[in-house]
Motif scaffolding. Sequence first.
Motif, PDB file in Angstrom:
ATOM      1  N   UNK A 107     -33.901 -66.157  -2.018  1.00  0.00           N
ATOM      2  CA  UNK A 107     -33.447 -64.761  -2.015  1.00  0.00           C
ATOM      3  C   UNK A 107     -33.083 -64.333  -3.431  1.00  0.00           C
ATOM      4  N   UNK A 108     -33.288 -63.066  -3.758  1.00  0.00           N
ATOM      5  CA  UNK A 108     -33.130 -62.614  -5.148  1.00  0.00           C
ATOM      6  C   UNK A 108     -31.787 -62.970  -5.775  1.00  0.00           C
ATOM      7  N   UNK A 109     -30.687 -62.881  -5.030  1.00  0.00           N
ATOM      8  CA  UNK A 109     -29.365 -63.158  -5.606  1.00  0.00           C
ATOM      9  C   UNK A 109     -29.158 -64.621  -5.977  1.00  0.00           C
ATOM     10  N   UNK A 110     -29.987 -65.498  -5.459  1.00  0.00           N
ATOM     11  CA  UNK A 110     -29.813 -66.933  -5.711  1.00  0.00           C
ATOM     12  C   UNK A 110     -30.881 -67.493  -6.647  1.00  0.00           C
ATOM     13  N   UNK A 111     -31.660 -66.624  -7.260  1.00  0.00           N
ATOM     14  CA  UNK A 111     -32.747 -67.100  -8.127  1.00  0.00           C
ATOM     15  C   UNK A 111     -32.254 -67.535  -9.496  1.00  0.00           C
ATOM     16  N   UNK A 112     -33.107 -68.281 -10.179  1.00  0.00           N
ATOM     17  CA  UNK A 112     -32.797 -68.690 -11.549  1.00  0.00           C
ATOM     18  C   UNK A 112     -31.790 -69.819 -11.640  1.00  0.00           C
ATOM     19  N   UNK A 113     -31.487 -70.462 -10.487  1.00  0.00           N
ATOM     20  CA  UNK A 113     -30.520 -71.572 -10.494  1.00  0.00           C
ATOM     21  C   UNK A 113     -31.214 -72.910 -10.257  1.00  0.00           C
ATOM     22  N   UNK A 114     -32.532 -72.877 -10.126  1.00  0.00           N
ATOM     23  CA  UNK A 114     -33.267 -74.113  -9.903  1.00  0.00           C
ATOM     24  C   UNK A 114     -33.557 -74.426  -8.441  1.00  0.00           C
ATOM     25  N   UNK A 115     -33.230 -73.500  -7.547  1.00  0.00           N
ATOM     26  CA  UNK A 115     -33.439 -73.784  -6.108  1.00  0.00           C
ATOM     27  C   UNK A 115     -34.938 -73.807  -5.772  1.00  0.00           C
ATOM     28  N   UNK A 116     -35.691 -72.880  -6.374  1.00  0.00           N
ATOM     29  CA  UNK A 116     -37.144 -72.871  -6.146  1.00  0.00           C
ATOM     30  C   UNK A 116     -37.769 -74.178  -6.602  1.00  0.00           C
ATOM     31  N   UNK A 117     -37.378 -74.614  -7.789  1.00  0.00           N
ATOM     32  CA  UNK A 117     -37.890 -75.882  -8.323  1.00  0.00           C
ATOM     33  C   UNK A 117     -37.474 -77.060  -7.431  1.00  0.00           C
ATOM     34  N   UNK A 118     -36.243 -77.016  -6.940  1.00  0.00           N
ATOM     35  CA  UNK A 118     -35.740 -78.094  -6.067  1.00  0.00           C
ATOM     36  C   UNK A 118     -36.570 -78.166  -4.772  1.00  0.00           C
ATOM     37  N   UNK A 119     -36.849 -76.995  -4.179  1.00  0.00           N
ATOM     38  CA  UNK A 119     -37.655 -76.970  -2.945  1.00  0.00           C
ATOM     39  C   UNK A 119     -39.075 -77.452  -3.224  1.00  0.00           C
TER      40      UNK A 119
END
Length: 155
Positions: free
Chosen positions: A79-91
């Motif tokens: 979700x947009x508010x949680x981006x840029x923290x590495x969550x996409x990369x983690x998934x």
Amino acid sequence: MIAQLSQGCADDLDAVMRVMTSAFPDRYGEAWTRSQCAGILPMAGVKLVLAEDGEANVVGFSLYRTIVDDAELLLLAVEPNSRGKGIGRQLLSNFIADAKSSGATRVHLEVRDGNPAIQVYETAGFEQANRRRNYYRGRDGAAFDALTFVLTTQD
Ligand SMILES: CC(C)(COP(=O)(O)OP(=O)(O)OC[C@H]1O[C@@H](n2cnc3c(N)ncnc32)[C@H](O)[C@@H]1OP(=O)(O)O)[C@@H](O)C(=O)NCCC(=O)NCCS
């Protein structure tokens, strides 16, 4: 730990659809409907992985399918508010690791040409293999190409 990852199921579709709606811009036709998600979940080799923040809110997910030696990332969203923290990369890393441990030697995905997510995939080692013309249909009828990206995991 960036986010807590856990396996999801059909009971999590409300949360998944909330992230889906916030993550994918309407105009490109990339988001799946609830019934598309519900339809694929029971299929063999399909896995839904949820990313939760510290308060157990679902803030991202991946959906993928592994069949014998072939693994396909079907959806990746944060979700947009949680981006840029590495969550996409983690998934994405979790998907690649799970695919490898399930015996996949070919890991691939399709993404809309121009989607900024391509940078995330290229950083992870994916290489463009193919182009499918006019694969995505936006709500107003506009068409967008899909690019196939492949990661070869055989060492
Ligand atoms: C793609 C997506 C999942 C990335 O999630 P995220 O949690 O923000 O990704 P991360 O924080 O792990 O970022 C990973 C890297 O990609 C970069 N990145 C992420 N989103 C980016 C963007 N929109 N534009 C440029 N770079 C981006 C980050 O800077 C980071 O690189 P770095 O580690 O070198 O700084 C998220 O932007 C999203 O949900 N997009 C909409 C849905 C979508 O199009 N999914 C892909 C097709 S299925």
